[in-house]
Design a protein around this motif. Structure first.
Motif, PDB file in Angstrom:
ATOM      1  N   MET A   1      69.437 -10.618   7.709  1.00 19.20           N
ATOM      2  CA  MET A   1      68.823  -9.843   8.958  1.00 19.20           C
ATOM      3  C   MET A   1      67.746  -8.882   8.056  1.00 19.20           C
ATOM      4  N   SER A   2      66.758  -8.528   8.683  1.00 20.03           N
ATOM      5  CA  SER A   2      65.581  -7.496   8.159  1.00 20.03           C
ATOM      6  C   SER A   2      66.055  -6.110   8.158  1.00 20.03           C
ATOM      7  N   TRP A   3      65.372  -5.197   7.292  1.00 22.68           N
ATOM      8  CA  TRP A   3      65.798  -3.880   7.265  1.00 22.68           C
ATOM      9  C   TRP A   3      65.493  -3.258   8.785  1.00 22.68           C
ATOM     10  N   ALA A   4      64.631  -3.566   9.326  1.00 22.21           N
ATOM     11  CA  ALA A   4      64.279  -3.126  10.763  1.00 22.21           C
ATOM     12  C   ALA A   4      65.222  -3.263  11.664  1.00 22.21           C
ATOM     13  N   ALA A   5      65.918  -4.502  11.744  1.00 23.20           N
ATOM     14  CA  ALA A   5      67.031  -5.073  12.510  1.00 23.20           C
ATOM     15  C   ALA A   5      68.207  -4.313  12.129  1.00 23.20           C
ATOM     16  N   ASP A   6      68.585  -4.317  11.008  1.00 22.81           N
ATOM     17  CA  ASP A   6      69.945  -3.556  10.618  1.00 22.81           C
ATOM     18  C   ASP A   6      69.739  -2.061  10.824  1.00 22.81           C
ATOM     19  N   ALA A   7      68.566  -1.351  10.889  1.00 31.14           N
ATOM     20  CA  ALA A   7      68.428   0.214  10.954  1.00 31.14           C
ATOM     21  C   ALA A   7      68.496   0.484  12.550  1.00 31.14           C
ATOM     22  N   ALA A   8      67.632  -0.392  13.262  1.00 33.09           N
ATOM     23  CA  ALA A   8      67.365  -0.265  14.828  1.00 33.09           C
ATOM     24  C   ALA A   8      68.762   0.133  15.376  1.00 33.09           C
ATOM     25  N   ALA A   9      69.773  -0.515  15.463  1.00 30.95           N
ATOM     26  CA  ALA A   9      70.872  -0.150  16.189  1.00 30.95           C
ATOM     27  C   ALA A   9      71.390   1.472  15.826  1.00 30.95           C
ATOM     28  N   ALA A  10      71.631   1.687  14.448  1.00 28.18           N
ATOM     29  CA  ALA A  10      71.917   2.761  14.273  1.00 28.18           C
ATOM     30  C   ALA A  10      71.193   4.102  14.689  1.00 28.18           C
ATOM     31  N   TRP A  11      69.806   3.668  14.685  1.00 26.41           N
ATOM     32  CA  TRP A  11      68.808   4.772  15.011  1.00 26.41           C
ATOM     33  C   TRP A  11      68.852   5.012  16.539  1.00 26.41           C
ATOM     34  N   GLN A  12      69.211   3.718  17.338  1.00 26.36           N
ATOM     35  CA  GLN A  12      69.331   4.185  18.582  1.00 26.36           C
ATOM     36  C   GLN A  12      70.501   4.907  19.129  1.00 26.36           C
ATOM     37  N   ARG A  13      71.615   4.683  18.223  1.00 24.67           N
ATOM     38  CA  ARG A  13      72.878   5.551  18.585  1.00 24.67           C
ATOM     39  C   ARG A  13      72.343   6.990  18.139  1.00 24.67           C
ATOM     40  N   HIS A  14      71.763   7.353  17.063  1.00 24.80           N
ATOM     41  CA  HIS A  14      71.348   8.657  16.772  1.00 24.80           C
ATOM     42  C   HIS A  14      70.453   9.190  17.720  1.00 24.80           C
ATOM     43  N   LEU A  15      69.441   8.611  18.442  1.00 24.78           N
ATOM     44  CA  LEU A  15      68.472   9.089  19.229  1.00 24.78           C
ATOM     45  C   LEU A  15      69.287   9.630  20.519  1.00 24.78           C
ATOM     46  N   GLU A  16      69.891   8.884  21.089  1.00 23.47           N
ATOM     47  CA  GLU A  16      71.193   9.288  22.323  1.00 23.47           C
ATOM     48  C   GLU A  16      71.576  10.580  22.151  1.00 23.47           C
ATOM     49  N   GLN A  17      71.741  11.021  20.961  1.00 26.71           N
ATOM     50  CA  GLN A  17      72.513  12.392  20.548  1.00 26.71           C
ATOM     51  C   GLN A  17      71.642  13.498  20.124  1.00 26.71           C
ATOM     52  N   ALA A  18      70.184  12.921  19.919  1.00 27.62           N
ATOM     53  CA  ALA A  18      69.120  13.927  19.360  1.00 27.62           C
ATOM     54  C   ALA A  18      68.539  14.628  20.496  1.00 27.62           C
ATOM     55  N   ARG A  19      68.406  16.170  20.380  1.00 26.30           N
ATOM     56  CA  ARG A  19      67.812  16.950  21.272  1.00 26.30           C
ATOM     57  C   ARG A  19      66.483  16.592  21.616  1.00 26.30           C
ATOM     58  N   TRP A  20      65.755  16.230  20.668  1.00 25.91           N
ATOM     59  CA  TRP A  20      64.147  15.961  20.866  1.00 25.91           C
ATOM     60  C   TRP A  20      63.832  14.657  21.503  1.00 25.91           C
ATOM     61  N   PHE A  21      65.138  13.945  21.800  1.00 26.03           N
ATOM     62  CA  PHE A  21      64.612  12.530  22.448  1.00 26.03           C
ATOM     63  C   PHE A  21      64.671  12.596  23.818  1.00 26.03           C
ATOM     64  N   SER A  22      63.520  12.284  24.375  1.00 23.45           N
ATOM     65  CA  SER A  22      63.259  12.487  25.869  1.00 23.45           C
ATOM     66  C   SER A  22      63.478  11.269  26.876  1.00 23.45           C
ATOM     67  N   GLY A  23      64.173  10.144  26.177  1.00 28.07           N
ATOM     68  CA  GLY A  23      64.517   9.024  26.874  1.00 28.07           C
ATOM     69  C   GLY A  23      66.010   8.939  27.119  1.00 28.07           C
ATOM     70  N   LYS A  24      66.817   9.776  27.025  1.00 25.76           N
ATOM     71  CA  LYS A  24      68.376   9.733  27.255  1.00 25.76           C
ATOM     72  C   LYS A  24      68.292   9.273  28.738  1.00 25.76           C
ATOM     73  N   GLY A  25      69.275   8.447  28.961  1.00 29.45           N
ATOM     74  CA  GLY A  25      69.569   8.040  30.282  1.00 29.45           C
ATOM     75  C   GLY A  25      68.739   6.983  30.929  1.00 29.45           C
ATOM     76  N   ARG A  26      67.726   6.538  30.047  1.00 31.45           N
ATOM     77  CA  ARG A  26      66.557   5.433  30.616  1.00 31.45           C
ATOM     78  C   ARG A  26      67.216   4.115  30.215  1.00 31.45           C
ATOM     79  N   SER A  27      68.487   3.891  29.605  1.00 34.21           N
ATOM     80  CA  SER A  27      68.610   2.533  29.015  1.00 34.21           C
ATOM     81  C   SER A  27      67.445   2.320  27.912  1.00 34.21           C
ATOM     82  N   ALA A  28      67.311   3.232  27.061  1.00 36.36           N
ATOM     83  CA  ALA A  28      66.333   3.077  26.133  1.00 36.36           C
ATOM     84  C   ALA A  28      66.673   2.140  24.992  1.00 36.36           C
ATOM     85  N   ARG A  29      65.705   1.428  24.301  1.00 38.84           N
ATOM     86  CA  ARG A  29      66.279   0.374  23.405  1.00 38.84           C
ATOM     87  C   ARG A  29      65.021   0.345  22.232  1.00 38.84           C
TER      88      ARG A  29
END
Length: 438
Positions: free
Chosen positions: A1-29
């Motif tokens: 798998m590519s770097w982006a594919a490997d990292a995207a899932a980890a960042w998605q989990r992180h974003l759901e916890q980040a205070r600055w992420f405005s897409g919480k609760g919108r099934s963001a991907r």
């Protein structure tokens, strides 16, 4: 798998916890990751760069967020839990993490931007930034990430990105820095402003904390409120000088406010019963020609910092010129009448009395009345305000707040609902908690 594919899932989990992420609760991907050039020199650790995460939603357009990423050899990270492990062509196998959580990564970033600035780094006052200063992330912010660089400077990293100049940096660069922080530099890549270095004001108290403390103690806020009104008037003069002025039809503004009200009334049925009275208030704008200019756009007590009085120095510093976060960059850059900011300040003072033991007591109402009158005196001595225009903006702001609170903080919705009712009573010549000159 590519770097982006490997990292995207980890960042998605992180974003759901980040205070600055405005897409919480919108099934963001996280649908794509784009790596920008390294800030740090080749062969140095930690390696730091910005990566742009494209976030897709099932119910709306994609958004782009900035990730500041640190990379280290496996097992050497100073952060408690790296987000993941990937293999990069130029670094080999590495662990990665949010670099704003790691002092070493922040030091490496700032040192690199000062000593070997990339093409997108534009310094105005680099000597004001100390690469050897202790660096820590400020924990109180929500929509962006601010890093404290010792006593003299701050680095604000913009998280949700839009093409074009960031409004905060754009405004600070054009103002003299007397009642606003000085801008030291702007970091840009591709079509985006990624961050800015600017002056840290020390010895200050957050305006909301300052006001609510006074309200809780039923201590007069009149002098501070008058000073804040004067500071806002001076700011409006500076913005008009820097960006110019224009005119707007009162008929057009009335229609815009009525449209917003109708949308709000559909979302919150309690507002619908006030349609005739609301229409009457907004109709008072018709037939007028209103002077417009760049304004703050999201002004409230939390956007002002209070400091001890000093000769020739304003006791208030006004910050954060990015405007209402739910609007597009183009909408936030549009001219408006300065009365929008005045209304924002007065609505914030009304919210501040919620800190009183009994916000509806005569003492709490009197506190708000005194603070409101003082603010209008401080502002009006420099820039007179027409009551009909102010009343329309106060009502428009309170209607907006009703919808926001119902959606986000239902327990607070009674505050703007009561304000809507109060404004409509005042519009009909009824009793008011505000001074007679209002």
């Amino acid at each position: 798998m590519s770097w982006a594919a490997d990292a995207a899932a980890a960042w998605q989990r992180h974003l759901e916890q980040a205070r600055w992420f405005s897409g919480k609760g919108r099934s963001a991907r996280v649908s794509a990751l784009t790596a920008l050039d390294w800030y740090t020199p080749a062969g140095s650790w930690p390696a730091v760069r910005s990566e742009l995460a494209t976030v897709s939603y099932p119910d709306g357009p994609d958004e782009v967020f900035q990730l500041l990423v640190g990379y280290v050899r496996p097992g050497t990270a100073d952060v408690p839990a790296p987000l993941g492990r990937v293999r990069l062509d130029d670094l080999g196998e590495v662990e990665f993490f949010d670099a704003t959580e790691d002092g070493g990564s922040l030091t490496a970033l700032v040192d690199a931007l000062l000593t070997s600035p990339p093409p997108g780094m534009r310094w105005l006052e680099p000597s004001a930034v100390d690469p050897g200063a202790r660096m820590r992330r400020y924990r109180g912010e929500q929509s962006n990430t601010t890093v404290v660089l010792g006593d003299g400077a701050l680095l604000k990293l913009f998280r949700k990105l839009e093409p074009g100049a960031n409004l905060d940096a754009e405004v600070l660069e054009r103002l003299p820095g007397e009642i606003t922080p000085r801008l030291f530099g702007v970091l840009r890549a591709d079509d985006y402003d990624l961050g800015m270095f600017y002056q840290r004001i020390t010895g200050i108290t957050d305006g909301w904390v300052f006001a609510t403390s006074a309200a809780a103690a039923t201590s007069s806020f009149a002098e501070a409120s008058a000073d804040l009104g004067h500071a806002l008037a001076v700011l409006h003069d500076e913005l008009a000088s820097a960006f110019g002025t224009a005119e707007r039809s009162g008929d057009e503004l009335a229609e815009v406010m009525l449209d917003r009200y109708q949308v709000a009334a559909e979302a919150v049925p309690e507002l619908a019963v006030h349609a005739p009275a609301v229409t009457e208030v907004f109709d008072r704008l018709r037939g007028q020609r209103l002077t417009t200019q760049r304004v703050h756009g999201d002004f409230h007590l939390g956007q002002a910092l209070h400091r001890p009085a000093a000769d020739g120095q304003s006791p208030w510093v006004i910050i954060d010129f990015e405007g209402e976060p739910l609007k597009s960059l183009a909408e936030r850059r549009e001219f408006d009448t300065p009365v929008r900011d005045v209304a924002g300040a007065l609505r914030s003072l009304d919210y501040a009395r919620s800190a009183a033991a009994d916000p509806d007591s005569s003492a709490a109402l009197g506190w708000t009345a005194e603070a409101t009158g003082a603010f209008l005196d401080g502002y009006g001595r420099h820039r007179p305000v027409q009551p009909a225009i102010l009343q329309a903006y106060l009502l428009d702001k309170a209607i907006y707040e009703v919808v926001y609170e119902v959606r986000n903080r239902p327990g607070w919705a009674h505050i703007p609902l009561r304000a809507v009712q109060d404004e409509l009573v005042r519009a009909q010549g009824g009793p008011t908690i505000r001074p007679k000159e209002f």
